[in-house]
Design a protein around this motif. Structure first.
Motif, PDB file in Angstrom:
ATOM      1  N   PRO A 102       0.840  -1.210   0.000  1.00 41.81           N
ATOM      2  CA  PRO A 102       0.000   0.000   0.000  1.00 41.81           C
ATOM      3  C   PRO A 102       0.868   1.251   0.000  1.00 41.81           C
ATOM      4  N   ALA A 103       0.380   2.321  -0.621  1.00 41.72           N
ATOM      5  CA  ALA A 103       1.158   3.552  -0.754  1.00 41.72           C
ATOM      6  C   ALA A 103       1.586   4.105   0.601  1.00 41.72           C
ATOM      7  N   CYS A 104       0.719   4.009   1.596  1.00 42.79           N
ATOM      8  CA  CYS A 104       1.036   4.572   2.910  1.00 42.79           C
ATOM      9  C   CYS A 104       2.188   3.822   3.569  1.00 42.79           C
ATOM     10  N   VAL A 105       2.282   2.528   3.305  1.00 39.82           N
ATOM     11  CA  VAL A 105       3.365   1.721   3.872  1.00 39.82           C
ATOM     12  C   VAL A 105       4.680   2.060   3.177  1.00 39.82           C
ATOM     13  N   GLU A 106       4.625   2.161   1.869  1.00 40.20           N
ATOM     14  CA  GLU A 106       5.834   2.421   1.088  1.00 40.20           C
ATOM     15  C   GLU A 106       6.447   3.783   1.383  1.00 40.20           C
ATOM     16  N   THR A 107       5.619   4.772   1.705  1.00 35.01           N
ATOM     17  CA  THR A 107       6.118   6.139   1.859  1.00 35.01           C
ATOM     18  C   THR A 107       6.321   6.582   3.301  1.00 35.01           C
ATOM     19  N   CYS A 108       5.996   5.748   4.276  1.00 29.92           N
ATOM     20  CA  CYS A 108       6.114   6.144   5.687  1.00 29.92           C
ATOM     21  C   CYS A 108       7.576   6.459   6.022  1.00 29.92           C
ATOM     22  N   ILE A 109       7.867   7.718   6.352  1.00 27.67           N
ATOM     23  CA  ILE A 109       9.261   8.118   6.562  1.00 27.67           C
ATOM     24  C   ILE A 109       9.815   7.611   7.891  1.00 27.67           C
ATOM     25  N   GLY A 110       8.942   7.239   8.803  1.00 26.52           N
ATOM     26  CA  GLY A 110       9.400   6.719  10.088  1.00 26.52           C
ATOM     27  C   GLY A 110       9.446   5.207  10.143  1.00 26.52           C
ATOM     28  N   ASP A 111       9.152   4.560   8.998  1.00 26.97           N
ATOM     29  CA  ASP A 111       9.075   3.094   8.947  1.00 26.97           C
ATOM     30  C   ASP A 111       8.171   2.563  10.052  1.00 26.97           C
ATOM     31  N   ALA A 112       7.046   3.253  10.222  1.00 24.50           N
ATOM     32  CA  ALA A 112       6.119   2.880  11.284  1.00 24.50           C
ATOM     33  C   ALA A 112       5.079   1.862  10.830  1.00 24.50           C
ATOM     34  N   ARG A 113       4.995   1.614   9.530  1.00 26.72           N
ATOM     35  CA  ARG A 113       3.961   0.719   9.011  1.00 26.72           C
ATOM     36  C   ARG A 113       4.578  -0.554   8.419  1.00 26.72           C
ATOM     37  N   PHE A 114       3.900  -1.661   8.707  1.00 23.41           N
ATOM     38  CA  PHE A 114       4.321  -2.960   8.190  1.00 23.41           C
ATOM     39  C   PHE A 114       3.099  -3.626   7.569  1.00 23.41           C
ATOM     40  N   PHE A 115       3.323  -4.345   6.480  1.00 24.59           N
ATOM     41  CA  PHE A 115       2.206  -4.955   5.768  1.00 24.59           C
ATOM     42  C   PHE A 115       2.596  -6.360   5.313  1.00 24.59           C
ATOM     43  N   GLY A 116       1.666  -7.293   5.445  1.00 26.33           N
ATOM     44  CA  GLY A 116       1.968  -8.639   4.995  1.00 26.33           C
ATOM     45  C   GLY A 116       0.870  -9.632   5.306  1.00 26.33           C
ATOM     46  N   ASP A 117       1.198 -10.876   5.140  1.00 20.60           N
ATOM     47  CA  ASP A 117       0.258 -11.987   5.309  1.00 20.60           C
ATOM     48  C   ASP A 117       0.379 -12.553   6.721  1.00 20.60           C
ATOM     49  N   ILE A 118      -0.665 -12.375   7.512  1.00 21.48           N
ATOM     50  CA  ILE A 118      -0.613 -12.862   8.894  1.00 21.48           C
ATOM     51  C   ILE A 118      -0.750 -14.380   8.953  1.00 21.48           C
ATOM     52  N   ASN A 119      -1.190 -14.993   7.852  1.00 21.46           N
ATOM     53  CA  ASN A 119      -1.257 -16.459   7.816  1.00 21.46           C
ATOM     54  C   ASN A 119       0.131 -17.088   7.699  1.00 21.46           C
ATOM     55  N   ASP A 120       1.110 -16.278   7.329  1.00 14.88           N
ATOM     56  CA  ASP A 120       2.485 -16.759   7.240  1.00 14.88           C
ATOM     57  C   ASP A 120       3.167 -16.536   8.583  1.00 14.88           C
ATOM     58  N   PRO A 121       3.435 -17.581   9.341  1.00  8.61           N
ATOM     59  CA  PRO A 121       4.024 -17.411  10.678  1.00  8.61           C
ATOM     60  C   PRO A 121       5.404 -16.773  10.662  1.00  8.61           C
ATOM     61  N   ASN A 122       6.054 -16.759   9.504  1.00 16.65           N
ATOM     62  CA  ASN A 122       7.385 -16.159   9.402  1.00 16.65           C
ATOM     63  C   ASN A 122       7.354 -14.711   8.926  1.00 16.65           C
ATOM     64  N   LEU A 136       4.984  -9.400  14.713  1.00 14.56           N
ATOM     65  CA  LEU A 136       4.648  -8.176  15.438  1.00 14.56           C
ATOM     66  C   LEU A 136       3.278  -8.277  16.107  1.00 14.56           C
ATOM     67  N   ALA A 137       2.361  -8.995  15.486  1.00 17.33           N
ATOM     68  CA  ALA A 137       1.018  -9.161  16.056  1.00 17.33           C
ATOM     69  C   ALA A 137       1.060  -9.904  17.383  1.00 17.33           C
ATOM     70  N   SER A 138       2.143 -10.656  17.606  1.00 19.21           N
ATOM     71  CA  SER A 138       2.294 -11.404  18.854  1.00 19.21           C
ATOM     72  C   SER A 138       3.030 -10.610  19.930  1.00 19.21           C
ATOM     73  N   SER A 139       3.404  -9.389  19.614  1.00 20.06           N
ATOM     74  CA  SER A 139       4.139  -8.550  20.564  1.00 20.06           C
ATOM     75  C   SER A 139       3.250  -8.158  21.745  1.00 20.06           C
ATOM     76  N   PRO A 140       3.801  -8.041  22.931  1.00 20.45           N
ATOM     77  CA  PRO A 140       3.013  -7.567  24.078  1.00 20.45           C
ATOM     78  C   PRO A 140       2.553  -6.116  23.909  1.00 20.45           C
ATOM     79  N   ARG A 141       3.144  -5.431  22.956  1.00 18.35           N
ATOM     80  CA  ARG A 141       2.730  -4.046  22.679  1.00 18.35           C
ATOM     81  C   ARG A 141       1.519  -3.978  21.747  1.00 18.35           C
ATOM     82  N   ALA A 142       1.126  -5.100  21.161  1.00 15.58           N
ATOM     83  CA  ALA A 142       0.088  -5.107  20.135  1.00 15.58           C
ATOM     84  C   ALA A 142      -1.312  -4.943  20.727  1.00 15.58           C
ATOM     85  N   PHE A 143      -2.129  -4.174  20.031  1.00 19.44           N
ATOM     86  CA  PHE A 143      -3.544  -4.037  20.407  1.00 19.44           C
ATOM     87  C   PHE A 143      -4.338  -3.606  19.180  1.00 19.44           C
TER      88      PHE A 143
END
Length: 297
Positions: free
Chosen positions: A248-268, A274-281
């Motif tokens: 997505p354009a917002c992921v590609e252009t984020c200057i702080g590298d704050a966005r990540f995008f991918g397939d959550i069905n892929d455990p790797n 990141l979805a398993s992080s204690p910081r996640a909500f």
């Protein structure tokens, strides 16, 4: 002035920021040619269905007659057309709030990529300054569409124009959407907008000549009487870019590298880890919508 990180904020703090941008349901629906009361009641009960407080059969029993009377042949009764999960990817976006600097690059790149008209931004960043000088904390909350696994917007759509794709993206069939805006008031995240037909043509000559292929469909020049004018629009995770193997354009252009995008069905995948992080909500998890946008605090 000291700017402290926003990692001490709780999910409820971010939800309060979100609530400030939600449209007023009555005002939104009073501007539509369809019943305001019906839309508000359906939005309320659709959320009950999503979180298990109301059975789907009861929902249809309550509203079937009213919907038939209000929408006639446009009404598509029965269950929502959510696609069953397949073996393909389940797209998820993770946003690290510690990295977001509130630059609004995501907002600008999204508008440029999707060529949204005035008043419509698929990506917005809510900003807040908390505390007293010199101990001030900057808080930013980016908000794309949540691409809910259990979308209330799809539940209230009388024409079934809103539906969930196999890859998890909640899509809008603009050829079926009649612009009733019931989905706008049902969405608890304020992620939907009505296209009134406004344009940047006066500021940008030729603006209407090129449109973004939303959901991969080319619609030609933007003209009155042609969709998506008169329909409801929203973020699609830049589905047309995904088809090309791009992010997505917002992921590609984020200057702080704050966005990540991918397939959550892929455990790797990065997003799965990141979805398993204690910081996640997720925002408003108690509603049971199961958003596909995950935040790290």
């Amino acid at each position: 002035m000291a700017l402290f990180s926003n990692n001490e904020n709780k999910p409820k703090d971010y939800e309060k920021m979100l609530d400030h941008i939600l449209p007023d349901p009555k005002t939104e629906l009073d501007d539509s040619p369809y019943s305001t009361g019906l839309g508000m009641n359906m939005a309320r009960d659709a959320r009950k269905v999503i979180n298990g407080k109301m059975k789907i059969d009861e929902f249809h029993k309550v509203y079937s007659s009213s919907l038939t009377k209000e929408f006639g042949n446009s009404y598509a009764g029965g269950e929502t057309e959510n696609k069953k999960k397949g073996d393909g990817p389940k797209w998820v976006m993770v946003i690290d709030l510690r990295k977001c600097v509130g630059c609004d690059t995501c907002t600008v790149s999204c508008k440029a990529e999707n060529r949204t008209p005035p008043g419509i931004s698929y990506n917005v960043v809510m900003e807040s300054l908390e505390g007293d000088f010199p101990n001030i904390k900057a808080v930013n909350l980016p908000r794309p569409c949540m691409q809910c696994d259990k979308p209330a917007c799809a539940q209230v759509c009388p024409t079934r124009a809103t539906y969930k794709m196999e890859n998890g993206i909640v899509a809008v069939d603009h050829d079926r959407c009649i612009g009733c805006r019931y989905c706008i008031v049902a969405c608890p995240y304020g992620a939907r907008s009505y296209d009134f037909g406004d344009s940047y043509e006066q500021e940008m000559i030729g603006y209407n000549d090129v449109t973004s292929p939303e959901y991969g469909k080319e619609r030609g020049p933007r003209e009155k009487g042609k969709t998506p004018i008169g329909t409801v629009r929203k973020c699609s995770f830049c589905f047309h870019r995904l088809q090309r193997g791009e992010e997505p354009a917002c992921v590609e252009t984020c200057i702080g590298d704050a966005r990540f995008f991918g397939d959550i069905n892929d455990p790797n995948s990065t997003v799965s880890k990141l979805a398993s992080s204690p910081r996640a909500f997720r925002l408003k998890e108690e509603l049971g919508t199961q958003p596909s946008v995950i935040y790290l605090r």
